[in-house]
Motif scaffolding. Structure first.
Motif, PDB file in Angstrom:
ATOM      1  N   THR A 159      10.347 -20.489  13.101  1.00 31.79           N
ATOM      2  CA  THR A 159      11.131 -21.555  12.688  1.00 31.79           C
ATOM      3  C   THR A 159      11.355 -21.588  11.056  1.00 31.79           C
ATOM      4  O   THR A 159      12.383 -21.915  10.433  1.00 31.79           O
ATOM      5  N   GLN A 160      10.493 -20.748  10.307  1.00 35.37           N
ATOM      6  CA  GLN A 160      10.496 -20.609   8.886  1.00 35.37           C
ATOM      7  C   GLN A 160      11.768 -19.690   8.445  1.00 35.37           C
ATOM      8  O   GLN A 160      12.104 -19.821   7.378  1.00 35.37           O
ATOM      9  N   LEU A 181      -1.736 -24.726   7.258  1.00 34.91           N
ATOM     10  CA  LEU A 181      -1.838 -23.603   8.737  1.00 34.91           C
ATOM     11  C   LEU A 181      -3.042 -22.726   8.533  1.00 34.91           C
ATOM     12  O   LEU A 181      -3.530 -22.676   9.543  1.00 34.91           O
ATOM     13  N   PHE A 224       3.893 -30.250  13.269  1.00 32.24           N
ATOM     14  CA  PHE A 224       3.318 -28.788  13.201  1.00 32.24           C
ATOM     15  C   PHE A 224       4.291 -27.998  12.540  1.00 32.24           C
ATOM     16  O   PHE A 224       3.793 -27.248  11.560  1.00 32.24           O
ATOM     17  N   ILE A 225       5.639 -27.682  12.764  1.00 28.42           N
ATOM     18  CA  ILE A 225       6.306 -26.876  12.117  1.00 28.42           C
ATOM     19  C   ILE A 225       6.453 -27.432  10.415  1.00 28.42           C
ATOM     20  O   ILE A 225       6.287 -26.152   9.762  1.00 28.42           O
ATOM     21  N   SER A 284       1.062 -34.319   9.515  1.00 23.38           N
ATOM     22  CA  SER A 284       1.631 -33.618   8.673  1.00 23.38           C
ATOM     23  C   SER A 284       1.728 -34.312   7.416  1.00 23.38           C
ATOM     24  O   SER A 284       1.414 -33.923   6.056  1.00 23.38           O
ATOM     25  N   TYR A 315       1.882 -20.642  19.171  1.00 23.10           N
ATOM     26  CA  TYR A 315       2.025 -21.460  18.100  1.00 23.10           C
ATOM     27  C   TYR A 315       2.336 -21.184  16.641  1.00 23.10           C
ATOM     28  O   TYR A 315       3.455 -21.292  15.799  1.00 23.10           O
ATOM     29  N   LYS A 331       5.658 -19.221  16.841  1.00 22.52           N
ATOM     30  CA  LYS A 331       6.782 -20.418  16.665  1.00 22.52           C
ATOM     31  C   LYS A 331       6.995 -20.982  15.349  1.00 22.52           C
ATOM     32  O   LYS A 331       8.064 -21.208  14.907  1.00 22.52           O
ATOM     33  N   TRP A 332       5.887 -20.928  14.480  1.00 20.31           N
ATOM     34  CA  TRP A 332       5.809 -21.547  13.237  1.00 20.31           C
ATOM     35  C   TRP A 332       6.668 -20.468  12.432  1.00 20.31           C
ATOM     36  O   TRP A 332       7.371 -21.047  11.610  1.00 20.31           O
ATOM     37  N   ARG A 387       1.904 -23.309   4.611  1.00 21.96           N
ATOM     38  CA  ARG A 387       1.248 -22.077   4.919  1.00 21.96           C
ATOM     39  C   ARG A 387       0.006 -22.202   4.754  1.00 21.96           C
ATOM     40  O   ARG A 387      -0.976 -21.905   5.672  1.00 21.96           O
TER      41      ARG A 387
END
Length: 534
Positions: free
Chosen positions: A207-208, A181, A173-174, A137, A200, A203-204, A178
């Motif tokens: 988490t946002q 991704l 990943f998180i 990241s 995935y 989940k992303w 945007r």
């Protein structure tokens, strides 16, 4: 004949940097308490860096004919290295940590020092690949918006395609933006099931939105709306029409409110009548590429010495066309041989005699190789996550010892801090060099057969109570002696030896050790008509 004295010239210019008599530029770098000023000469800066040439053109000199340039983005530590490079052409990174080298590369690029930036880019790819993987990241976000770093971009794009789990299942990943991704989701060649991509992305998105409850059944209309807004640019890139219907009902239906009525109706209709046209755009299925090189998937029988139109299960005609002869015959492992592999296969099946080399019922697929992929403990968790039925083998530094363990369960990065139960794991040491006999130690107390640590920057595979454990306090299994094959030796009880969770020790010493290399293989069952025993 020309006599060249570049070393002396470089030394003289380096000394000029420290000459405070005739400088005409002050460069202020850093912020607040970390701010620092450097003196320099405009003639050097102009000819060495287009960035400084433009900056000096736009800055007005004071009454003493000195110009001041302010750069808050570059730290004092980094700029001191860069300034020495500008004057002398030399950069010493021997005692600099990898993160600082990366920052040096990035700042050199911003200051338009292309030669230095490209050299450091090549150095990171060639010698620090493991660090680059575990800091995806951080690096990817920096290079994503740049027109430079083409080699680094290729390096990361290859990882994204071949090993997407390294990205999707890592802690990096998180934090992805945007746009980053979206750039990944646009790829048609991601080597991962589409339903996992949906998991995935979901989940992303969740988490946002930290206010969302864990159970989507308790979400309000506003909650679904917030998630829909977060994912509105990602949803068109999910290949919903290539996910099996029963999986759609289980995994996608609970979130159908974020898809919109038209898309949801089209997904259902397509799963019922695939040949009937729908309104929504149907993206092509992703092209899943082979994530391993041919030499990473090897059957235990000997590779034929003559090809002559005959192709083993290791390679096909396309592979032969692409590979040189030396590449085709490359051994499947740097640590174990085919006899070791047959022995390990016999232990997996609990055979009292060994399988023959020709009729071993398993193939060994190389998942991770330390000398290739790096020795950071987190690399183990990132690359082995989700794989079940694996063999870990490690070469002990300074000895002929080969130690390891078999885990029938899936390595799971999300289960950090847990003991794992199984009756089928074992640890071992293998005959090699002056080690004349192999040792098999089956699990004895299944409740603590393995431990998945929550300190994944320190611990790798961990069998029992340290009966076989790979550990490093400096995040490199080769650099400090922290690996262990633990047992208890009691002189008071007649020199009895005790292991906690496995039958017997696999080493004759409790001393901690480092390794020179290690490998992790997925063990795959072959379809054979017969498997003879010898």
């Amino acid at each position: 004949m020309a006599f060249k004295f570049f070393d002396k010239l470089s030394q003289d210019f380096s000394e000029l940097l420290n000459d405070k008599k005739e400088y005409n530029v002050i460069i202020e770098v850093g912020r607040k308490e970390n701010k620092k000023s450097f003196t320099a000469h405009s003639v050097f800066l102009r000819y060495r860096s287009p960035y400084f040439d433009k900056e000096l053109e736009n800055v007005t000199a004071n009454k003493n004919h000195i110009k001041t340039i302010i750069n808050q983005r570059t730290s004092a530590q980094i700029f001191e290295i860069i300034l020495k490079y500008i004057y002398s052409g030399n950069v010493n990174i021997e005692n600099i940590d990898t993160k600082t080298i990366y920052e040096l590369m990035f700042n050199a690029n911003e200051l338009e020092l292309k030669e230095l930036s490209r050299k450091l880019e090549s150095y990171l790819i060639e010698t620090k690949a493991s660090w680059l993987r575990t800091h995806f990241s951080l690096v990817y976000r920096s290079i994503f918006v740049s027109n430079e770093f083409k080699d680094l971009k290729k390096f990361y794009h290859d990882i994204i395609v071949k090993y997407p789990n390294l990205i999707f299942e890592s802690g990096d990943f998180i934090p992805l933006q945007r746009t980053e991704l979206i750039s990944i989701l646009k790829r048609d060649d991601l080597n991962v099931e589409e339903i996992k991509i949906w998991d995935y992305v979901l989940k992303w998105g969740i988490t946002q939105n930290p206010t969302l409850l864990a159970d989507s059944r308790e979400w309000s209309k506003e909650n679904f709306k917030a998630l829909k807004i977060t994912l509105r640019q990602c949803l068109p890139l999910i290949r919903f029409f290539h996910i099996p219907g029963e999986v759609i009902l289980e995994k996608v239906k609970p979130y159908k409110k974020i898809l919109g009525e038209q898309l949801w109706d089209d997904i259902i209709q397509h799963s019922i009548s695939p040949n009937k046209s729908v309104t929504s755009l149907i993206l092509p299925a992703r092209i899943v590429s082979n994530s391993e090189l041919p030499s990473r998937i090897v059957s235990t029988p000997e590779f034929p010495s003559r090809v002559n139109g005959l192709f083993s299960s290791v390679v096909n005609k396309e592979h032969v066309a692409e590979l040189s002869p030396s590449r085709v015959t490359k051994p499947f492992s740097n640590i174990i041989n085919k006899e070791h592999a047959a022995e390990l296969c016999s232990w997996i099946d609990r055979k009292s005699t060994f399988y023959s080399l020709e009729n071993s019922p398993y193939e060994f697929r190389l998942i991770l190789q330390g000398s290739r992929d790096g020795f950071h403990p987190k690399t183990f968790w990132n690359m082995c996550n989700g794989y079940a039925g694996t063999i870990v083998v490690a070469k002990v530094a300074g000895t002929d010892e080969i130690v390891g363990g078999y885990n029938p369960l899936a390595w799971d990065i999300s289960k950090g801090g847990r003991d794992m139960k199984t009756n089928d794991s074992f640890i071992f040491s293998l005959k090699n060099g002056n080690i004349q006999n192999s040792i098999l130690s089956q699990v004895k107390y299944s409740n603590k057969a393995l431990h998945y640590s929550n300190k994944q920057d320190i611990y790798g595979p961990w069998f029992g109570d340290s009966e076989f454990i790979m550990k490093s306090d400096v995040s490199d299994f080769t650099r400090d002696k922290r690996c262990q094959c633990n047992f208890i030796h009691s002189p008071l009880l007649g020199n009895l030896v005790f292991n906690f969770n496995y039958e017997k020790p696999i080493r004759k010493t409790n001393l901690l050790f480092s390794i020179v290399d290690y490998e992790v293989f997925k063990v795959i069952k072959k379809q054979l008509p017969n498997c003879s025993i010898r």
